[in-house]
Design a protein around this motif. Structure first.
Motif, short mmCIF file in Angstrom:
data_model
loop_
_atom_site.label_atom_id
_atom_site.label_comp_id
_atom_site.label_asym_id
_atom_site.label_seq_id
_atom_site.Cartn_x
_atom_site.Cartn_y
_atom_site.Cartn_z
N ASP A 69 0.87 -1.17 0.00
CA ASP A 69 0.00 0.00 0.00
C ASP A 69 0.91 1.22 0.00
N SER A 70 1.14 1.82 -1.18
CA SER A 70 2.10 2.91 -1.26
C SER A 70 1.56 4.21 -0.67
N TYR A 71 0.23 4.32 -0.55
CA TYR A 71 -0.34 5.54 0.04
C TYR A 71 -0.03 5.61 1.54
N ASN A 72 -0.18 4.47 2.23
CA ASN A 72 0.08 4.42 3.67
C ASN A 72 1.42 3.80 4.02
N ALA A 73 2.16 3.32 3.02
CA ALA A 73 3.46 2.66 3.21
C ALA A 73 3.32 1.46 4.14
N ASP A 74 2.35 0.58 3.82
CA ASP A 74 2.05 -0.60 4.65
C ASP A 74 2.13 -1.88 3.82
N LEU A 75 2.41 -2.98 4.52
CA LEU A 75 2.27 -4.31 3.94
C LEU A 75 0.85 -4.79 4.20
N LYS A 76 0.15 -5.24 3.13
CA LYS A 76 -1.23 -5.70 3.27
C LYS A 76 -1.38 -7.12 2.72
N ILE A 104 -0.60 -5.90 7.68
CA ILE A 104 0.28 -6.86 8.36
C ILE A 104 1.44 -6.15 9.05
N ASP A 105 1.98 -5.11 8.43
CA ASP A 105 3.10 -4.36 9.02
C ASP A 105 2.98 -2.91 8.58
N SER A 106 2.94 -2.02 9.56
CA SER A 106 2.74 -0.59 9.25
C SER A 106 3.78 0.30 9.92
N VAL A 107 4.80 -0.28 10.55
CA VAL A 107 5.83 0.52 11.21
C VAL A 107 6.83 0.99 10.17
N ASN A 108 6.97 2.30 10.00
CA ASN A 108 7.83 2.89 8.98
C ASN A 108 7.28 2.55 7.59
N ASN A 109 8.15 2.47 6.62
CA ASN A 109 7.75 2.19 5.24
C ASN A 109 7.95 0.70 4.97
N GLN A 110 6.91 -0.08 5.17
CA GLN A 110 7.00 -1.53 5.10
C GLN A 110 6.24 -2.09 3.91
N GLY A 111 6.71 -3.24 3.42
CA GLY A 111 5.90 -4.03 2.51
C GLY A 111 6.27 -3.98 1.05
N ARG A 112 7.35 -3.29 0.70
CA ARG A 112 7.74 -3.29 -0.70
C ARG A 112 8.28 -4.67 -1.09
N PHE A 113 8.01 -5.06 -2.33
CA PHE A 113 8.49 -6.32 -2.90
C PHE A 113 8.12 -7.54 -2.04
N PRO A 114 6.84 -7.69 -1.69
CA PRO A 114 6.45 -8.86 -0.90
C PRO A 114 6.46 -10.12 -1.74
N SER A 115 6.72 -11.24 -1.09
CA SER A 115 6.64 -12.55 -1.73
C SER A 115 5.87 -13.47 -0.78
N ASP A 124 11.85 -3.58 4.09
CA ASP A 124 11.63 -2.40 4.91
C ASP A 124 12.38 -1.26 4.23
N ALA A 125 11.65 -0.38 3.54
CA ALA A 125 12.30 0.67 2.76
C ALA A 125 12.92 1.75 3.64
N THR A 126 12.43 1.91 4.87
CA THR A 126 12.99 2.93 5.76
C THR A 126 14.39 2.54 6.23
N ALA A 127 14.53 1.30 6.67
CA ALA A 127 15.82 0.85 7.21
C ALA A 127 16.61 0.00 6.23
N SER A 128 16.05 -0.26 5.04
CA SER A 128 16.67 -1.16 4.05
C SER A 128 16.96 -2.53 4.65
N ASP A 129 15.96 -3.08 5.33
CA ASP A 129 16.07 -4.39 5.97
C ASP A 129 15.26 -5.43 5.21
N LEU A 130 15.66 -6.69 5.36
CA LEU A 130 14.89 -7.83 4.89
C LEU A 130 14.00 -8.31 6.03
N ARG A 131 12.69 -8.42 5.79
CA ARG A 131 11.74 -8.80 6.83
C ARG A 131 10.99 -10.08 6.42
N TYR A 132 10.49 -10.77 7.45
CA TYR A 132 9.73 -12.00 7.25
C TYR A 132 8.65 -12.07 8.32
#
Length: 430
Positions: A89-96, A114-125, A139-147
């Motif tokens: 969700d690029s409007y709210n920067a969330d993983l849905k 599913i995750d809304s802390v900072n800019n989360q959810g880009r490139f989900p698999s 995690d686009a804010t911290a450039s982290d890999l999340r699961y």
């Protein structure tokens, strides 16, 4: 269609522009091909499914989420017998996440954040891990890999997300989650120093703990696609500079060591936006030949993918293949892809490998960027409409030249602003 009085019908085509089909992902759902995609013009998540196993007839396009700019970087999967989609969700920067209410995907439940802390959810698999849906993402804010993994089989509730790789180390080049030898594993682009392809696998079936990441390729790793090929993990990816599509397969079942990458795309082409599947036992890759603006496909010469055939053209019309996804459809490749000229989502399947024979492409437009939220009124005895012009972000008004609405004046914009105002317009006689 706008109806009035004794069954008279007024029709007006306000426009026929629009852009759809981006980030498309195709899977076999309930025995039939289905496609989830992003409607760029209307910034919404959409879905359609075939009515037969061959993909000859299709449902109407279904809007799954229309709550803003939603559906980018999506991933489609079957979750407990129903289609489900993870998306950004690029409007709210969330993983849905959203799951259908039936096996085909004719109706959908409400989306979950599913995750809304900072800019989360880009490139989900999205994948099913030990019976429960799970998602890898960026995690686009911290450039982290999340699961993150759900705590029930449908994905109605979810556990706390985990950061697997941190310290500004993960590039915005995509993640790819798959189950490898019983444990979840992720391919991703690592950005410390130069861009490299990395792989990480959990030490348990649920993904509660993870091993140290493995360096797979010294350069590239953009937009990786991880899957099992002849019992061992394999990855298709893009090189970072002078983009080409490469393929690499692990030398064991866990992916702790890897072989040497081989080029799949033709030399001299700028090749991007690729997809991979095992078709009739052979790994097969589609990609966008950006140099010649066409969709191409290459098939491995053996079950492991150590060598590949010369790529063939799937569609060279209207700038085809900017986004593409391949599946095995009853032993033949079938591809969902975009055509930039015309802004269409397309579906095409091969009839025979002999002479590279394909059926004619099926195409869907998203409709117009004009004419949303239309309202009809009779103004001084003549029909008139107000409607929303999404392209320019303005409400518009148009009135017919006669009482039957057989011809119309040119629409006029209401207001002088260039802001996005007037979407849910209404018209009344005052």
């Amino acid at each position: 269609c706008l109806s009035r009085g004794l069954g008279d019908v007024y029709k007006r085509q306000i426009g026929n522009t629009g852009l759809t089909g981006h980030y498309n992902c195709m899977k076999i759902i309930n025995g039939k091909p289905a496609i989830a995609f992003y409607d760029v013009t209307h910034t919404r998540l959409q879905y359609l499914y075939a009515l037969d196993a061959q993909g000859n007839q299709w449902s109407n396009v279904i809007t799954v989420d229309n709550s803003g700019s939603v559906g980018l970087n999506l991933s489609l999967e079957v979750v407990n017998g129903h289609p489900a989609i993870a998306y950004y969700d690029s409007y709210n920067a969330d993983l849905k996440y959203v799951r259908a209410a039936d096996p085909d995907g004719a109706t959908w439940n409400s989306p979950l954040v599913i995750d809304s802390v900072n800019n989360q959810g880009r490139f989900p698999s999205l994948a099913v891990v030990n019976g429960f849906p799970a998602i890898s993402y960026h995690d686009a804010t911290a450039s982290d890999l999340r699961y993150v993994r759900a705590s029930d089989v449908n994905g109605n509730t979810w556990n706390m997300p985990q950061t697997l790789v941190s310290a500004n180390a993960v590039a915005s080049g995509g993640t790819s989650l798959a189950v490898v030898n019983g444990h979840p594993a992720i391919a991703f682009s690592y950005s410390v120093g130069s861009s490299t392809l990395r792989y990480i696998r959990a030490t348990d079936p649920n993904g509660n703990a993870w091993s140290t990441m493995v360096a797979v390729e010294a350069s590239g790793g953009n937009y990786p696609r991880l899957l099992l090929v002849d019992g061992q993990p394999a990855i298709a990816h893009n090189t970072a500079s002078s983009p080409r599509v490469k393929y690499v397969r692990a030398s064991n079942a866990d992916g702790s060591s890897w072989g040497t990458s081989v080029f799949v795309s033709t030399s001299g082409e700028t090749a991007t936006y690729h997809s991979i599947a095992v078709v009739a036992g052979l790994p097969t890759i589609t990609y966008y030949d950006q140099t010649n603006t066409r969709l191409k496909m290459s098939t491995a010469n053996n079950t492991t993918g150590s060598t590949w055939s010369t790529a063939v053209v799937v569609d060279a019309e209207n700038n085809s293949g900017g986004f593409n996804w391949i599946v095995d459809l009853n032993g033949q490749p079938a591809v969902a892809y975009t055509q930039s000229i015309g802004g269409r989502l397309c579906f095409r399947k091969r009839i025979s490998a002999t002479n590279n024979q394909w059926e004619a492409a099926k195409r869907w437009n998203n409709g117009s960027a004009l004419g949303e939220h239309v309202k009809l009124e009779i103004i001084n005895g003549i029909p008139a409409l107000c409607f929303y012009d999404q392209t320019n972000g303005k409400p518009k008004y148009v009135r017919a030249t006669d009482i039957t609405g057989s011809s119309w004046n040119a629409p006029v914009a209401i207001g002088q602003t260039t802001d996005d105002l007037g979407k849910y317009c209404d018209l009344e006689v005052v």
